[in-house]
Scaffold this motif. Structure first.
Motif, PDB file in Angstrom:
ATOM      1  N   THR A  22      25.178  18.239 -24.341  1.00  0.00           N
ATOM      2  CA  THR A  22      25.151  17.034 -25.155  1.00  0.00           C
ATOM      3  C   THR A  22      25.550  15.937 -24.322  1.00  0.00           C
ATOM      4  O   THR A  22      24.818  14.928 -24.479  1.00  0.00           O
ATOM      5  CB  THR A  22      26.122  17.292 -26.291  1.00  0.00           C
ATOM      6  N   ILE A  23      26.570  15.868 -23.463  1.00  0.00           N
ATOM      7  CA  ILE A  23      26.821  14.983 -22.608  1.00  0.00           C
ATOM      8  C   ILE A  23      25.637  14.839 -21.547  1.00  0.00           C
ATOM      9  O   ILE A  23      25.270  13.336 -21.127  1.00  0.00           O
ATOM     10  CB  ILE A  23      28.202  15.303 -21.813  1.00  0.00           C
ATOM     11  N   ALA A  24      25.053  15.632 -20.872  1.00  0.00           N
ATOM     12  CA  ALA A  24      23.941  15.292 -20.157  1.00  0.00           C
ATOM     13  C   ALA A  24      22.999  14.631 -20.791  1.00  0.00           C
ATOM     14  O   ALA A  24      22.154  13.618 -20.161  1.00  0.00           O
ATOM     15  CB  ALA A  24      23.464  16.775 -19.481  1.00  0.00           C
ATOM     16  N   ASP A  25      22.588  15.151 -22.015  1.00  0.00           N
ATOM     17  CA  ASP A  25      21.603  14.401 -22.781  1.00  0.00           C
ATOM     18  C   ASP A  25      21.626  13.002 -22.903  1.00  0.00           C
ATOM     19  O   ASP A  25      20.874  12.199 -22.817  1.00  0.00           O
ATOM     20  CB  ASP A  25      21.332  15.048 -24.074  1.00  0.00           C
ATOM     21  N   LEU A  26      23.107  12.664 -23.398  1.00  0.00           N
ATOM     22  CA  LEU A  26      23.410  11.284 -23.570  1.00  0.00           C
ATOM     23  C   LEU A  26      23.207  10.329 -22.360  1.00  0.00           C
ATOM     24  O   LEU A  26      22.837   9.337 -22.209  1.00  0.00           O
ATOM     25  CB  LEU A  26      24.879  11.240 -23.998  1.00  0.00           C
ATOM     26  N   HIS A  27      23.434  11.225 -21.101  1.00  0.00           N
ATOM     27  CA  HIS A  27      23.669  10.474 -19.580  1.00  0.00           C
ATOM     28  C   HIS A  27      22.338  10.209 -19.537  1.00  0.00           C
ATOM     29  O   HIS A  27      21.997   9.009 -19.027  1.00  0.00           O
ATOM     30  CB  HIS A  27      24.499  11.604 -18.880  1.00  0.00           C
ATOM     31  N   PHE A  28      21.349  11.127 -19.657  1.00  0.00           N
ATOM     32  CA  PHE A  28      19.916  10.832 -19.399  1.00  0.00           C
ATOM     33  C   PHE A  28      19.398   9.539 -20.289  1.00  0.00           C
ATOM     34  O   PHE A  28      18.759   8.666 -19.536  1.00  0.00           O
ATOM     35  CB  PHE A  28      19.126  12.062 -19.826  1.00  0.00           C
ATOM     36  N   ARG A  29      19.737   9.628 -21.623  1.00  0.00           N
ATOM     37  CA  ARG A  29      19.206   8.548 -22.352  1.00  0.00           C
ATOM     38  C   ARG A  29      19.533   7.306 -21.934  1.00  0.00           C
ATOM     39  O   ARG A  29      18.864   6.339 -21.707  1.00  0.00           O
ATOM     40  CB  ARG A  29      19.425   8.692 -23.887  1.00  0.00           C
ATOM     41  N   ALA A  30      20.897   6.931 -21.670  1.00  0.00           N
ATOM     42  CA  ALA A  30      21.478   5.761 -21.243  1.00  0.00           C
ATOM     43  C   ALA A  30      20.827   5.476 -19.898  1.00  0.00           C
ATOM     44  O   ALA A  30      20.556   4.267 -19.729  1.00  0.00           O
ATOM     45  CB  ALA A  30      22.863   6.079 -21.088  1.00  0.00           C
ATOM     46  N   TRP A  46      21.704  18.739 -15.005  1.00  0.00           N
ATOM     47  CA  TRP A  46      22.902  17.567 -15.171  1.00  0.00           C
ATOM     48  C   TRP A  46      23.661  18.447 -16.127  1.00  0.00           C
ATOM     49  O   TRP A  46      24.925  17.957 -16.225  1.00  0.00           O
ATOM     50  CB  TRP A  46      22.397  16.294 -15.690  1.00  0.00           C
ATOM     51  N   THR A  47      23.415  19.313 -16.804  1.00  0.00           N
ATOM     52  CA  THR A  47      24.322  20.053 -17.706  1.00  0.00           C
ATOM     53  C   THR A  47      25.175  20.774 -16.956  1.00  0.00           C
ATOM     54  O   THR A  47      26.645  20.550 -17.050  1.00  0.00           O
ATOM     55  CB  THR A  47      23.500  21.227 -18.701  1.00  0.00           C
ATOM     56  N   ASP A  48      24.828  21.317 -15.778  1.00  0.00           N
ATOM     57  CA  ASP A  48      25.696  22.055 -15.015  1.00  0.00           C
ATOM     58  C   ASP A  48      26.933  21.154 -14.132  1.00  0.00           C
ATOM     59  O   ASP A  48      27.855  21.310 -13.736  1.00  0.00           O
ATOM     60  CB  ASP A  48      24.879  23.113 -13.842  1.00  0.00           C
ATOM     61  N   ALA A  49      26.047  19.897 -13.748  1.00  0.00           N
ATOM     62  CA  ALA A  49      26.872  18.867 -13.062  1.00  0.00           C
ATOM     63  C   ALA A  49      27.929  18.425 -13.955  1.00  0.00           C
ATOM     64  O   ALA A  49      29.143  18.028 -13.485  1.00  0.00           O
ATOM     65  CB  ALA A  49      26.009  17.706 -12.564  1.00  0.00           C
ATOM     66  N   TRP A  50      27.923  18.106 -15.230  1.00  0.00           N
ATOM     67  CA  TRP A  50      28.507  17.814 -16.314  1.00  0.00           C
ATOM     68  C   TRP A  50      29.731  18.765 -16.456  1.00  0.00           C
ATOM     69  O   TRP A  50      31.071  18.544 -16.622  1.00  0.00           O
ATOM     70  CB  TRP A  50      27.919  17.021 -17.396  1.00  0.00           C
ATOM     71  N   ARG A  51      29.174  19.988 -16.550  1.00  0.00           N
ATOM     72  CA  ARG A  51      30.315  21.155 -16.799  1.00  0.00           C
ATOM     73  C   ARG A  51      31.212  20.899 -15.508  1.00  0.00           C
ATOM     74  O   ARG A  51      32.701  21.268 -15.937  1.00  0.00           O
ATOM     75  CB  ARG A  51      29.496  22.358 -16.975  1.00  0.00           C
ATOM     76  N   GLY A  52      30.598  21.071 -14.352  1.00  0.00           N
ATOM     77  CA  GLY A  52      31.506  20.909 -12.965  1.00  0.00           C
ATOM     78  C   GLY A  52      32.563  19.751 -13.235  1.00  0.00           C
ATOM     79  O   GLY A  52      33.746  19.754 -12.968  1.00  0.00           O
ATOM     80  N   SER A  53      32.149  18.355 -13.768  1.00  0.00           N
ATOM     81  CA  SER A  53      33.109  17.423 -13.769  1.00  0.00           C
ATOM     82  C   SER A  53      34.082  17.606 -14.946  1.00  0.00           C
ATOM     83  O   SER A  53      35.161  17.203 -14.819  1.00  0.00           O
ATOM     84  CB  SER A  53      32.128  16.175 -14.075  1.00  0.00           C
ATOM     85  N   ILE A  54      33.713  18.243 -15.953  1.00  0.00           N
ATOM     86  CA  ILE A  54      34.617  18.510 -17.099  1.00  0.00           C
ATOM     87  C   ILE A  54      35.617  19.464 -16.453  1.00  0.00           C
ATOM     88  O   ILE A  54      36.741  19.225 -16.835  1.00  0.00           O
ATOM     89  CB  ILE A  54      34.006  19.091 -18.320  1.00  0.00           C
ATOM     90  N   GLU A  55      35.248  20.448 -15.717  1.00  0.00           N
ATOM     91  CA  GLU A  55      36.322  21.572 -15.418  1.00  0.00           C
ATOM     92  C   GLU A  55      36.912  21.259 -14.031  1.00  0.00           C
ATOM     93  O   GLU A  55      38.168  21.783 -13.645  1.00  0.00           O
ATOM     94  CB  GLU A  55      35.299  22.531 -15.001  1.00  0.00           C
TER      95      GLU A  55
END
Length: 168
Positions: A22-30, A46-55
């Motif tokens: 969900t965060i990756a989708d928002l990131h791409f739209r913005a 970006w989903t994997d990248a965001w998961r890495g940032s969150i973790e």
């Protein structure tokens, strides 16, 4: 971390790894709103990248949630080699359908509160030169051109700094 807007509809909290898509989708739209020739690195997972940032244990991802939907995100941590009292805002996005609703201001305030609680004195970021909307937003929040990091010729980013106000 939780923060409520006056009407209680907006909650700012730490993002969950399960929300990375969900965060990756928002990131791409913005990001799509300010790259005239299309978003670079569109093929990155970006989903994997965001998961890495969150973790990550050395940083934080906050999300602004309104009526159960993520409408804003902020990712920050101390960059490698930076002083311990410095933090870098790596990503800061509000869903374009929710611009000018106070979400960015509330999310920024939550970031500043967290930085203050963490003992940070300075925040830095880079913003794309074509992203005038973000540049105006950051200026209203008190960000200034980073005197330690002037833009290099041909670079497409401006570097900004922010003095984190001391505890009141």
């Amino acid at each position: 971390m939780t923060s409520d807007r006056v009407n209680g509809a907006l909650v700012i909290r730490t993002a969950l790894a399960a929300e990375a898509g969900t965060i990756a989708d928002l990131h791409f739209r913005a990001r799509s709103t300010y790259y005239p020739d299309g978003v670079p690195q569109a093929d990155v997972d970006w989903t994997d990248a965001w998961r890495g940032s969150i973790e990550r244990t050395d940083g934080r991802v906050l999300c602004a949630v309104e009526r159960g939907r993520i409408v804003g995100i902020a990712s920050f941590r101390t960059p490698d080699g930076a002083p311990a009292d410095q933090v870098k805002l790596f990503q800061f996005h509000v869903d374009p359908g929710h611009w000018r609703a106070g979400i960015g201001t509330a999310l920024h305030s939550a970031c500043v509160a967290q930085w203050r609680a963490d003992g940070r004195r300075t925040a830095v970021l880079d913003v794309h030169v074509d992203n005038r909307r973000a540049q105006s937003f950051y200026a209203r929040q008190g960000w200034i051109p980073d005197p330690e990091n002037p833009p290099a010729e041909g670079d497409h980013h401006l570097f900004l700094s922010f003095a984190v106000p001391p505890r009141e």
